[in-house]
Structure formats: C-alpha cells, structure tokens
Design a protein around this motif. Structure first.
Motif, PDB file in Angstrom:
ATOM      1  N   ALA A  37      -0.742  -1.731  60.672  1.00 10.17           N
ATOM      2  CA  ALA A  37      -1.989  -2.206  61.280  1.00 10.17           C
ATOM      3  C   ALA A  37      -3.220  -1.704  60.513  1.00 10.17           C
ATOM      4  CB  ALA A  37      -2.060  -1.789  62.742  1.00 10.17           C
ATOM      5  N   THR A  38      -3.076  -0.581  59.858  1.00 14.89           N
ATOM      6  CA  THR A  38      -4.190  -0.082  59.031  1.00 14.89           C
ATOM      7  C   THR A  38      -3.845  -0.231  57.547  1.00 14.89           C
ATOM      8  OG1 THR A  38      -3.214   2.104  59.180  1.00 14.89           O
ATOM      9  CG2 THR A  38      -5.031   1.646  60.688  1.00 14.89           C
ATOM     10  N   GLY A  39      -2.562  -0.448  57.268  1.00 11.93           N
ATOM     11  CA  GLY A  39      -2.081  -0.438  55.888  1.00 11.93           C
ATOM     12  C   GLY A  39      -2.594  -1.591  55.041  1.00 11.93           C
ATOM     13  N   ASP A  64       5.513  -0.637  61.608  1.00 13.89           N
ATOM     14  CA  ASP A  64       5.925  -0.220  62.954  1.00 13.89           C
ATOM     15  C   ASP A  64       5.005  -0.716  64.068  1.00 13.89           C
ATOM     16  OD1 ASP A  64       3.745   1.292  62.266  1.00 13.89           O
ATOM     17  OD2 ASP A  64       4.659   3.241  62.611  1.00 13.89           O
ATOM     18  N   HIS A  65       3.799  -1.135  63.730  1.00 15.83           N
ATOM     19  CA  HIS A  65       2.854  -1.546  64.780  1.00 15.83           C
ATOM     20  C   HIS A  65       2.946  -3.044  65.098  1.00 15.83           C
ATOM     21  CE1 HIS A  65       1.059   2.373  64.203  1.00 15.83           C
ATOM     22  NE2 HIS A  65       0.080   2.123  65.048  1.00 15.83           N
ATOM     23  N   ASN A  66       2.734  -3.855  64.067  1.00 10.08           N
ATOM     24  CA  ASN A  66       2.638  -5.310  64.284  1.00 10.08           C
ATOM     25  C   ASN A  66       3.991  -5.978  64.104  1.00 10.08           C
ATOM     26  OD1 ASN A  66      -0.053  -5.064  64.756  1.00 10.08           O
ATOM     27  ND2 ASN A  66      -0.671  -5.605  62.681  1.00 10.08           N
ATOM     28  N   SER A 120      -4.140   8.053  63.522  1.00  7.69           N
ATOM     29  CA  SER A 120      -4.676   9.294  64.093  1.00  7.69           C
ATOM     30  C   SER A 120      -3.603  10.265  64.571  1.00  7.69           C
ATOM     31  CB  SER A 120      -5.629   8.970  65.233  1.00  7.69           C
ATOM     32  OG  SER A 120      -4.918   8.340  66.272  1.00  7.69           O
ATOM     33  N   HIS A 121      -2.378   9.784  64.743  1.00  3.13           N
ATOM     34  CA  HIS A 121      -1.333  10.720  65.192  1.00  3.13           C
ATOM     35  C   HIS A 121      -0.517  11.324  64.047  1.00  3.13           C
ATOM     36  CE1 HIS A 121      -2.422   8.874  69.039  1.00  3.13           C
ATOM     37  NE2 HIS A 121      -2.314  10.145  69.396  1.00  3.13           N
ATOM     38  N   THR A 122      -1.041  11.217  62.854  1.00  8.40           N
ATOM     39  CA  THR A 122      -0.406  11.870  61.706  1.00  8.40           C
ATOM     40  C   THR A 122      -0.166  13.368  61.965  1.00  8.40           C
ATOM     41  OG1 THR A 122      -1.440  10.198  60.314  1.00  8.40           O
ATOM     42  CG2 THR A 122      -0.580  12.125  59.185  1.00  8.40           C
ATOM     43  N   CYS A 360       2.804   0.692  73.459  1.00  6.88           N
ATOM     44  CA  CYS A 360       1.765   1.722  73.286  1.00  6.88           C
ATOM     45  C   CYS A 360       0.486   1.118  72.726  1.00  6.88           C
ATOM     46  CB  CYS A 360       2.271   2.836  72.380  1.00  6.88           C
ATOM     47  SG  CYS A 360       1.045   4.095  72.083  1.00  6.88           S
ATOM     48  N   ILE A 361       0.633   0.105  71.882  1.00  6.35           N
ATOM     49  CA  ILE A 361      -0.545  -0.511  71.285  1.00  6.35           C
ATOM     50  C   ILE A 361      -0.754  -1.922  71.846  1.00  6.35           C
ATOM     51  CG2 ILE A 361       0.761  -1.175  69.190  1.00  6.35           C
ATOM     52  CD1 ILE A 361      -2.908   0.004  69.427  1.00  6.35           C
ATOM     53  N   GLY A 362      -0.156  -2.176  73.008  1.00  8.36           N
ATOM     54  CA  GLY A 362      -0.347  -3.475  73.652  1.00  8.36           C
ATOM     55  C   GLY A 362       0.408  -4.588  72.962  1.00  8.36           C
ATOM     56  N   GLY A 383      -7.746  -1.047  79.190  1.00 13.93           N
ATOM     57  CA  GLY A 383      -7.465  -2.313  78.508  1.00 13.93           C
ATOM     58  C   GLY A 383      -6.468  -2.207  77.371  1.00 13.93           C
ATOM     59  N   ARG A 384      -6.127  -0.994  76.915  1.00  7.04           N
ATOM     60  CA  ARG A 384      -5.253  -0.836  75.751  1.00  7.04           C
ATOM     61  C   ARG A 384      -3.863  -1.425  75.981  1.00  7.04           C
ATOM     62  NH1 ARG A 384      -4.481   3.028  71.085  1.00  7.04           N
ATOM     63  NH2 ARG A 384      -2.302   3.619  71.135  1.00  7.04           N
ATOM     64  N   SER A 385      -3.417  -1.428  77.240  1.00  7.19           N
ATOM     65  CA  SER A 385      -2.073  -1.936  77.549  1.00  7.19           C
ATOM     66  C   SER A 385      -2.000  -3.450  77.401  1.00  7.19           C
ATOM     67  CB  SER A 385      -1.700  -1.566  78.986  1.00  7.19           C
ATOM     68  OG  SER A 385      -2.563  -2.260  79.880  1.00  7.19           O
ATOM     69  N   GLY A 534     -10.379   8.700  69.289  1.00  6.67           N
ATOM     70  CA  GLY A 534      -9.136   7.928  69.379  1.00  6.67           C
ATOM     71  C   GLY A 534      -8.601   7.509  68.029  1.00  6.67           C
ATOM     72  N   SER A 535      -8.235   6.254  67.958  1.00  8.77           N
ATOM     73  CA  SER A 535      -7.569   5.717  66.771  1.00  8.77           C
ATOM     74  C   SER A 535      -8.395   5.901  65.504  1.00  8.77           C
ATOM     75  CB  SER A 535      -7.299   4.229  67.007  1.00  8.77           C
ATOM     76  OG  SER A 535      -7.223   3.542  65.787  1.00  8.77           O
ATOM     77  N   SER A 536      -7.669   5.995  64.379  1.00 12.33           N
ATOM     78  CA  SER A 536      -8.330   6.174  63.078  1.00 12.33           C
ATOM     79  C   SER A 536      -8.769   4.844  62.479  1.00 12.33           C
ATOM     80  CB  SER A 536      -7.338   6.814  62.115  1.00 12.33           C
ATOM     81  OG  SER A 536      -6.287   5.885  61.857  1.00 12.33           O
TER      82      SER A 536
HETATM   83  C1  MIC Z   1      -3.294   3.936  67.908  1.00  9.59           C
HETATM   84  O1  MIC Z   1      -2.490   4.683  68.458  1.00  9.59           O
HETATM   85  O2  MIC Z   1      -4.393   3.643  68.422  1.00  9.59           O
HETATM   86  C2  MIC Z   1      -2.975   3.380  66.548  1.00  9.59           C
HETATM   87  C3  MIC Z   1      -2.770   1.941  66.694  1.00  9.59           C
HETATM   88  O3  MIC Z   1      -1.787   3.944  66.073  1.00  9.59           O
HETATM   89  C4  MIC Z   1      -4.143   3.729  65.627  1.00  9.59           C
HETATM   90  C5  MIC Z   1      -4.154   3.054  64.344  1.00  9.59           C
HETATM   91  C6  MIC Z   1      -4.596   1.651  64.412  1.00  9.59           C
HETATM   92  O4  MIC Z   1      -5.534   1.315  65.139  1.00  9.59           O
HETATM   93  O5  MIC Z   1      -4.013   0.864  63.684  1.00  9.59           O
HETATM   94  C7  MIC Z   1      -4.357   5.221  65.388  1.00  9.59           C
HETATM   95  O6  MIC Z   1      -3.982   6.012  66.211  1.00  9.59           O
HETATM   96  O7  MIC Z   1      -4.998   5.604  64.401  1.00  9.59           O
END
Ligand code: MIC
Ligand code: SF4
Length: 642
Positions: A37-39, A64-66, A120-122, A360-362, A383-385, A534-536
């Motif tokens: 999603a950020t890659g 893993d996200h999309n 952000s959860h690195t 987790c990311i809807g 709204g994230r769900s 929150g998210s990066s």
């Molecule tokens: C999140 O938990 O919000 C995400 C999706 O993993 C984001 C990254 C993103 O928005 O793609 C994050 O935590 O950085």
C-alpha cells in the motif's frame, strides 16, 4: 555514562550528528521493508533516483495489504512491485506469504541491526532487539539507495517490568495498560526500552506484540534486549547465527521510568475510537458483540493462534457473532494445519482469512451498521473498519476468542482453565513464497511492469518568501493519517493513483474538502495537537500537496507525518500559543511573509488578514530540512545534491 540498548545501536550506526536529545542524527540503515500500500509510491520514488541496485544489506518488498483484488488495480501494482524487486535486487514476499512485520521477524530480523519500513508498525522488530522505525516512502527510497535516515535524537524511556503475567492476561494487555497510562501522545519523541526482571518471562511473539503497539503511543520505536529467549526464537527459525546479545548498561540513563508489575494486570480493552481509550474487560461484560476479528501484525503469531485454538476447541461460536481468524504468515498457518489446531478453529465456526492485513485496514470484513467489533488489532480509529458507525474495540486474542463463544465481551479468566501452549522447538521453514534477489546481470534485464493505475506523483514547489492563501480546513486534536487519507477496500487500490485518491482526502472530517481545496488553488490547513498520528502513509502528505496545500499549522505534529510533510515540500509550522488555535477560523485568508529569514530564526509570523490579527508560529528545522523545503521536497533535494 552507560548506554541504553537503542543508544548502543545508534552509536554503531551514526553517520552524522551527536547523540544528544533533540539534535538531528543520521543513521546508516542495514535493512528496509515496504508493503504494497505504500510500496508502489516508494518504488516510483526510488526509480527517480536512478540507482542501479539497492545498497542496503537487505531490502524486502512485501505484498500484504491490498490483497482483495477487486479489479485490476491491486494485481497490477503487485506485478509492478515484483518487477521492481527483481530489477533492483530486493527480496519479494508474495501475496499470501504473510504480514510484513510477522514475516520479517520470522525470516529476516537481526538483533543490533537497523531497519526502516514504509509502515508505522515496523517497530515490531524491536521484539528481537533491532532498531526498527516506521518512515515515509521517500525516506525508505533514500535508504534503499544507501542514504542515511535522519531523525531527531529521541529521549530514552524505560518500562521496568516485574512479576509474571497471570493465565489469560497477555502481552496485548501490557500494551493497553501502557496506553491507558501514557496515551497516544505519551511516547512522542522517545524510544521505549523494555527491561527488568519481567522481560525474561515474555516470549519473542509477546515482546513483538508490545513493540508493535508502542507505535500507538507515538514512540519513535520500542525495543527489548536480545537475550536467551531471543536466541531460542532465532534458533527455532533456523537462524541462530543472526543472534547477538544486547542489553543496556547498568548505569544507562533514562528520561523517564515507568513501572509495570505484570502480576497485577488483568485483561484490558480499548474502546472506540482511540487505542488509549482503555478500560478493564470486566467493566464492559454486559456488552453484546456482533463481530470478532483475530489477526493483524499485533496478534497473529503461532503462539496467539494456538491460544485461540485452545479456547475454541470443542466449542462453537455464538450464532450472533461473526468470527474471522487471519494467521500472520504462511508459516503460522501451515503449522496450525499440521498440528490440528486449524481444525479446532474451523470446527468452532471461524471464517479463516488469508495471511494478510485484511480487516485491520478495512480490506473486507467490515462490521454491520453500528456493529460492535472486537479486534485483536492495534488501531480502532473511526471509520477505519470500513463501516462509518462501526464500534471497534481492541482486545487480546484470548479475550476475543472467549467473547466469540459467549456473544458478550468476556473476561477469558472467567471462561475456562488455563490454556497451556507448547511451542515447537523448530518452526516449519518454507521460504518458497519469498523470491530472493536476482544476480546483477539477470536483474538488469528485467522489464518494469506498469499498469494503467500507476500515475505520476505530485511535485512540490520550491519555497517562496511569501505565502498567502485561504485556510481551507480546520480540524481538532489527534487527527490521524486515516482521517487525512482514508484507507479501506474502496480506496486502497488507488495508492499509486494520487489524482483518484484525492477525491477522498479528509473525507471523514469534511467531504467538501477536495473540491474546496482545488478551487482555492494554493491553501493552508490548521490542526490541533498530535496532528498526523497513526499510519506512516506519505499519501497523507502527497494528496494534500496535489490538492494545493502548502502549509500545515498545528499545535503539534506526529513524527513520521511531520517528516512526510517536509519530504513533500509542505511547510509544517506550530502555533507558539496553543490558545491562538481558537482565534483562527476556517475560511480566513492567511499570509506568512519573510519565510526565508524565518527558516533561520525558527520564528514565523502569521497574518490573519480576515481577522486583522497576527500570530506567532514556530518552525525549527535542521539545515537539511531547510534545504529540502527550499528545493520543494526530498527527491528534488537529493537530485540537486548530485
Ligand atoms: C496501517 O496500519 O494504517 C497501515 C495501513 O499499515 C499503514 C500504512 C499504510 O497506510 O499503507 C501504516 O501503519 O503505516
Ligand atoms: Fe497491516 Fe494492520 Fe499491521 Fe497496518 S496495523 S501493517 S494494516 S496488520
């Protein structure tokens, strides 16, 4: 004077700057990770740097996200990222192989190394004593190219653990307890080191849950020592050679010490809509539950899944509850299948989802209207769900499983006897879904595959000495990057398409924002404290940039977002007097003059033309940040340096 664990790693990786709190430091980065999603954006940015091959020790591109793939967009992006990985010497973790943080911990993490990731959860990797930080895509792109990562030298906090967790009280409850005490702002500007006698009672997966959720406190990262427990974990992953011992010196100095007695904790729950809105599970015991979701990078290890399977075994989920279980990685799922625990989960009526971020990311599994959803995740922002009025609560896997059985929020301590989990001596290792880097000759021949969803990213403007614009939006405290640039199944497929994404910018706060911003041409935004937590996702900077935002004023900023704004060429300024926030209104015409001089003094003056008033602003930037802003963003700055 002795050193903390983080200081030891920083010292060994310091490229420039002094290890003094508040000073800018530059760190050599050993490893990077991206998720899809950020890659896409990070790789488009990397491409502009025209570097033939990544210069890190190891870089991994995860998908893993999309993974929903409703339409061609995600699949195209996956192919693009895969071709970039092959072309530029990265590992590629295929869709289905697992959530980046879980897989990285299993297969790549190394104590004592540095890792930045466009997520952000690195900091999950802090569970094995690595210095791991979330960053924007541009910073990750620069690190892949061998550039240093710049941060402000954080303060050092220590959480001193004593005692031992009682049965059914978990690492998640430790994280929630910390959030209850210090809030979503409590860790800002700090690295949290976990120490004390209690540490040795926690396994690596438990430690990783804690460092993962340290992100929710706003901390730069969190870290555990690397000890015998770490060695055992790496050995079970067939990577004992990656282990080194790491601990803080006895006379290390901390800015703050927080004490937690593990024996005194009980199951905790974060109520809507913030991870720090924490109560005891027992306080909410009569609340009916509609949905339970188990998984995410916080709680999807084999250890967590075996506990869940133990609670569900031989029972059936309450018919009013919809239960989903997403194991964190292919390794976890395979081992669950091999030991029969997966059958227990299925027999109980769970819907087993693929090894990905998912709900987790809807990305699917949104709750019913107004539904109460209990999740083992780390964020419950409004709204994230994917359901605007969904009521999301954050809990441990044990609380989630117990509640799925009863249909009510349930303290697992009241439900059954202790579940004893026997962890295997060796994990099942199968890296067939990880494509290793190609040798340089082969890599050079790889063609990059670009789908029609990939659009160019916006360019920042070089800074001007005067800026006059409308305040198009005023928002409150703790605005998350999910507010600024929402995620979810509908929007996420467009992460490589900024023009399309822009229609949804700030949609949670004000649906008219994109049109008004476009009409205004150039504009400013005003926020409260902890703006951009929150998210990066750097999209929360790039999309406002695309819509014309050039200055963001706030009471205070979250770390990664502030860096992303600067990297995008947007000027982040803070109010000298927090009270002035009330005097400035949306729609006011604002002017800042003498910007170049102010960059040097750190003192800016805001003229509210509509109100006929002036206000003091602050913006203390390092020389490098000033140069980035003047150039119109990080990539332009890097290009001008060559
Ligand atoms: C999140 O938990 O919000 C995400 C999706 O993993 C984001 C990254 C993103 O928005 O793609 C994050 O935590 O950085
Ligand atoms: Fe994925 Fe959720 Fe973890 Fe973000 S927090 S990386 S969306 S599982």
């Amino acid at each position: 004077m002795g050193l903390t664990i983080a200081e030891k790693i920083i010292k060994a990786h310091l490229v420039s700057g002094e290890m003094k709190t508040g000073e800018e430091i530059a760190l050599r980065i050993d490893q990077t990770l991206t998720q899809d999603a950020t890659g896409t954006m990070a790789y488009l940015e990397f491409e502009t740097m025209k570097i033939p091959r990544v210069k890190t020790e190891l870089s991994v591109a995860y998908i893993d996200h999309n993974t929903l793939q409703s339409g061609f967009m995600n699949a195209d992006d996956h192919r693009f990222i895969r071709s970039m990985a092959a072309r530029y010497g990265l590992y590629f973790s295929r869709p289905g192989n697992g959530i980046c943080h879980q897989v990285h911990l299993e297969r790549f993490g190394r104590p004592g190394k540095t890792l930045i990731g466009s997520d952000s959860h690195t900091p999950t990797g802090g569970g094995i004593g690595m210095l791991t930080m979330g960053a924007g895509g541009q910073d990750v792109a620069v690190a892949m190219g061998g550039g240093a990562y710049h941060i402000t030298m954080p303060k050092m906090y220590r959480v001193e653990l004593t005692g031992r967790l009682r049965p059914f009280v978990t690492a998640k409850d430790v994280s929630l307890e910390l959030l209850r005490r210090i809030s979503v702002k409590g860790g800002v500007g700090a690295i949290i080191e976990w120490g004390g006698e209690g540490v040795k009672t926690l396994s690596v997966p438990e430690r990783a849950t804690i460092t993962n959720m340290g992100t929710e406190t706003g901390a730069t990262t969190s870290i555990f020592p690397s000890d015998e427990v770490t060695r055992e974990f790496l050995k079970a992953e067939g990577r004992e050679e990656a282990w080194t011992e790491l601990r803080s010196d006895d006379d290390a100095v901390y800015d703050k010490i927080i004490e937690i007695d593990l024996s005194e904790l009980e199951p905790m729950i974060a109520c809507p809509h913030s991870p720090d809105n924490v109560k005891k599970v027992s306080e909410l015991k009569d609340m009916k539950v509609d949905q339970v979701c188990i998984g995410s990078c916080t709680n999807s290890s084999l250890y967590d899944m075996l506990k869940v399977a133990g609670i569900l075994k031989g029972k059936v989920v309450n018919p009013d509850v919809s239960l989903s279980v997403s194991p964190g990685s292919k390794q976890v799922l395979t081992m669950l299948a091999d030991c029969g625990a997966l059958s227990d989960i299925l027999a109980a009526g769970a819907r087993v989802l693929e090894c990905a971020c998912g709900p987790c990311i809807g990305m699917g599994f949104s709750p019913n209207s107004g539904g109460v959803s209990l999740r083992t995740f780390n964020r419950n922002f409004e709204g994230r769900s994917g359901t605007a009025d969904g009521q999301v609560y954050l809990v441990s896997p044990e609380t989630a499983a117990a509640s799925a059985l009863t249909g009510y929020i349930t303290n697992p301590m009241t439900l059954s006897d202790e579940i004893k989990v026997q962890m295997p001596e060796t994990f099942k290792i199968d890296d067939s879904a990880i494509e290793p880097p190609l040798p340089p000759e082969k890599a050079a021949e790889v063609e990059i595959q670009r789908g029609p969803n990939i659009k160019p990213f916006p360019d920042g403007d070089p800074l001007t000495d005067e800026f006059k614009a409308e305040l198009v939006l005023k928002v409150g405290d703790n605005i998350t990057t999910d507010h600024i640039m929402p995620a979810g199944a509908k929007i996420l497929p467009y992460r490589s398409n900024i023009p399309h994404l822009s229609q949804y910018c700030f949609g949670v706060c004000d649906e008219t924002f994109p049109d008004r911003a476009k009409a205004a041409g150039r504009s400013m935004v005003l926020g409260g404290s902890n703006y951009g937590q929150g998210s990066s996702r750097e999209h929360a900077a790039l999309v406002p940039l695309y819509l014309g935002v050039r200055v963001v004023i706030a009471k205070s900023f979250a770390r990664i977002h502030a860096a992303n704004l600067i990297n995008a060429g947007i000027l982040p300024l803070t109010l000298a007097e927090a009270g002035d926030y009330d005097l400035i209104e949306q729609g006011d015409t604002l002017k800042i003059t003498g910007i170049f001089e102010s960059l040097d003094s750190g003192a800016f003056r805001l003229n509210d033309i509509t109100k006929g008033k002036t206000f003091d602003l602050r913006g203390e930037f390092t020389e490098r940040q000033k140069a980035i802003l003047k150039a119109g963003g990080l990539l332009k700055y890097v290009a001008s340096e060559e």
